[in-house]
Write an enzyme that holds these catalytic residues in place. Structure first.
Site, PDB file in Angstrom:
ATOM      1  N   LEU A  87       0.809  -1.223   0.000  1.00 50.92           N
ATOM      2  CA  LEU A  87       0.000   0.000   0.000  1.00 50.92           C
ATOM      3  C   LEU A  87       0.841   1.272   0.000  1.00 50.92           C
ATOM      4  O   LEU A  87       0.313   2.363  -0.192  1.00 50.92           O
ATOM      5  CB  LEU A  87      -0.974  -0.003   1.180  1.00 50.92           C
ATOM      6  N   LYS A 176     -26.387  -2.590  14.543  1.00 49.80           N
ATOM      7  CA  LYS A 176     -27.069  -3.613  15.351  1.00 49.80           C
ATOM      8  C   LYS A 176     -28.575  -3.417  15.244  1.00 49.80           C
ATOM      9  O   LYS A 176     -29.069  -2.293  15.376  1.00 49.80           O
ATOM     10  CB  LYS A 176     -26.656  -3.483  16.830  1.00 49.80           C
ATOM     11  N   HIS A 234     -19.472   4.677  20.222  1.00 50.11           N
ATOM     12  CA  HIS A 234     -20.683   3.870  20.428  1.00 50.11           C
ATOM     13  C   HIS A 234     -21.645   4.499  21.457  1.00 50.11           C
ATOM     14  O   HIS A 234     -22.841   4.621  21.198  1.00 50.11           O
ATOM     15  CB  HIS A 234     -20.319   2.456  20.901  1.00 50.11           C
TER      16      HIS A 234
HETATM   17  C1  BG6 Z   1     -15.270  -2.176  19.547  1.00 49.15           C
HETATM   18  C2  BG6 Z   1     -14.217  -1.936  20.593  1.00 49.15           C
HETATM   19  O1  BG6 Z   1     -15.503  -1.007  18.812  1.00 49.15           O
HETATM   20  O2  BG6 Z   1     -16.465  -2.584  20.178  1.00 49.15           O
HETATM   21  C3  BG6 Z   1     -13.986  -3.173  21.442  1.00 49.15           C
HETATM   22  O3  BG6 Z   1     -12.999  -1.572  19.968  1.00 49.15           O
HETATM   23  C4  BG6 Z   1     -15.299  -3.653  22.008  1.00 49.15           C
HETATM   24  O4  BG6 Z   1     -13.060  -2.930  22.476  1.00 49.15           O
HETATM   25  C5  BG6 Z   1     -16.347  -3.792  20.923  1.00 49.15           C
HETATM   26  O5  BG6 Z   1     -15.069  -4.906  22.631  1.00 49.15           O
HETATM   27  C6  BG6 Z   1     -17.700  -4.096  21.504  1.00 49.15           C
HETATM   28  O6  BG6 Z   1     -18.564  -4.429  20.477  1.00 49.15           O
HETATM   29  P1  BG6 Z   1     -19.756  -5.459  20.708  1.00 49.15           P
HETATM   30  O7  BG6 Z   1     -20.469  -5.475  19.400  1.00 49.15           O
HETATM   31  O8  BG6 Z   1     -19.117  -6.774  21.080  1.00 49.15           O
HETATM   32  O9  BG6 Z   1     -20.559  -4.893  21.829  1.00 49.15           O
END
Ligand code: BG6
Length: 484
Positions: A87, A176, A234
């Site tokens: 890359l 989700k 998130h």
């Molecule tokens: C990710 C994080 O974005 O989300 C991780 O980098 C975390 O550390 C994960 O474990 C959690 O995702 P989920 O879908 O398992 O709740």
């Protein structure tokens, strides 16, 4: 004709753990558009068939119900092709351009499942060989930077070579089904909207608890921490979904405009709130599922004496007419007592009680995101008939289980997001201004921690985090939902 999906990082962890299984599920469900090609890019010298064999081997580690039969795999494998690229070498992008231009697909998706340090180079190089035309969509995984300045720098480079509509920033929480359902709950039903405000809601709690520790990602995580890894993206996306105003329609623009307004309305930090309303923790040795587990500092890749937080709890407010004064609590951490992501909406008690009811009980809506997916509405009812002057109430709840109701028809987060990119739907992706605003808001916390040498508070693995998180919320007269 069809689409070309170029998977940079085609031999990497994300590709085989998440992306290939998701693409296969879409293929199995018949939702992957016809006439597609998946062009996987990696540094190794592999033929198409060698790459297919590699992927087939990896599928053996996928859970049984999502594993292809040999016949299914051979049909799916026909879509897979491999291109060796370095890359950092402009000449290799010429070869990529030849491979793509020869076919002339209607849509070209460039999925950058690579180290984030390569994002800007790859985008500049694809533009240098003319692959940034309107048919191109670029997908970027987090982390997009580690603070506001680095995030802005990436976005500035992207803007030079791509239009915002071509950039698909993934926050897999938005893919989700349970998170999409939040919008359906709020804006597809008339029932809750009149109650969704400061007059009726006492507080809202967002919990994303993980049972696992940092696993094999110690080195990455130690540079990142829970605030950057989970809160900036998130948890704030969940906060937006729960707090935003009704968008004027379901278009990406309308939804993202409303989310941006929530982020812009978050209460600015002061020295006092930074010390009173944010708690950081780091797990100590403890137990998970009955087994002893090591402390964070003993995990592979973690620096001795690390001050990185594996837990954050905070209190904020959305400063607008709807929410003024209502506390929003966010809490996330690794090695907690269970895997549990949920949003709890605590309503105010009745204004004038005429019944006796259990002290802590008021109405509560629990939105279970994972591992359960559903809604619980906690109410009070007259239990067994009592001959009392002052009748007392008992808690009851309505329980909707979406896994049971929609079961096998539900589509996984990456499957959904990949199909949306191919179709050009931006609704579930994060716009640059949203992302920058989220960084802008967490930045004072990062700054405060840099100057606060007391470091994170220890908590035993397998607990619900440091007791300071309970004390923080108790000061407002509330408690976390599992303590009710
Ligand atoms: C990710 C994080 O974005 O989300 C991780 O980098 C975390 O550390 C994960 O474990 C959690 O995702 P989920 O879908 O398992 O709740």
């Amino acid at each position: 004709m069809g689409f070309d999906l170029v998977l940079f990082g085609g031999t990497g962890d994300l590709a085989w753990r998440k992306l290939m299984p998701a693409l296969f599920q879409a293929f199995r469900h018949g939702t992957l558009p016809e006439g597609g090609r998946i062009l996987c890019v990696g540094r190794d010298d592999l033929s198409d068939d060698q790459y297919r064999a590699l992927i087939q081997g990896r599928f053996e580690k996928v859970e049984l119900s999502k594993r292809p039969s040999p016949e299914e795999f051979s049909r799916f494998a026909a879509l897979l092709h491999y291109l060796r690229m370095d890359l950092s070498q402009p000449a290799d992008y010429e070869r990529l351009a030849t491979a793509l231009n020869t076919r002339g697909a209607e849509t070209v998706v460039m999925y950058l499942a690579t180290a984030p340090s390569l994002f800007t180079t790859v985008c500049e190089q694809i533009a240098a060989v003319g692959l940034n035309g309107p048919q191109t969509r670029v997908v970027l995984e987090k982390p997009l930077g580690h603070d506001l300045a680095s995030n802005q720098a990436i976005n500035a480079t992207l803007r030079k070579v791509l239009r915002e509509e071509q950039v698909f920033r993934i926050d897999h929480y938005l893919g989700k089904p349970s998170v999409q359902n939040l919008l359906a709950l709020r804006f597809g039903n008339a029932l809750f909207e009149p109650l969704w405000r400061r007059e009726t809601i006492a507080n809202i709690q967002i919990t994303i608890a993980e049972e696992l520790g940092v696993e094999s990602r110690g080195a990455f995580y130690d540079q990142t921490g829970a605030l950057r890894d989970m809160v900036q993206n998130h948890a704030l996306q969940l906060l937006c979904a729960i707090g935003m105003e009704p968008p004027i329609n379901a278009s990406a623009h309308a939804i993202r405009d409303e989310k941006l307004k929530v982020l812009q309305s978050l209460k600015p930090w002061t020295p006092e709130t930074l010390s009173q309303h944010v708690v950081r923790g780091q797990y100590l040795a403890g137990a998970s599922q009955g087994q002893p587990v090591p402390a964070y500092q003993q995990e592979k890749g973690v620096a001795a004496g690390s001050q990185t937080e594996t837990f954050v709890a905070l209190r904020t407010e959305i400063c607008n007419w709807r929410w003024a004064g209502v506390p929003f609590y966010i809490r996330t951490g690794k090695r907690l007592a269970g895997r549990d992501a949920r949003i709890v909406v605590n309503f105010r008690p009745v204004p004038h009680p005429i019944f006796r009811s259990p002290l802590s009980e008021a109405n509560r809506l629990v939105i279970n995101l994972q591992p359960k997916d559903g809604l619980e509405l906690h109410l009070l009812a007259q239990g067994a008939t009592q001959q009392q002057a002052e009748p007392s109430l008992a808690p009851v709840h309505l329980n909707l289980d979406f896994d049971q109701r929609f079961g096998a028809k539900r589509v996984g987060a990456y499957e959904r997001l990949l199909l949306d990119v191919i179709a050009g739907r931006l609704n579930l992706f994060v716009r640059s201004d949203e992302q920058e605003q989220a960084w802008r808001w967490v930045e004072p916390i990062l700054q405060h921690w840099r100057n606060d040498l007391s470091g994170p508070r220890g908590y035993a693995a397998g607990s619900w985090g440091p007791s300071a998180a309970s004390a923080m919320i108790a000061r407002d007269g509330f408690c976390w939902s599992e303590e009710v």
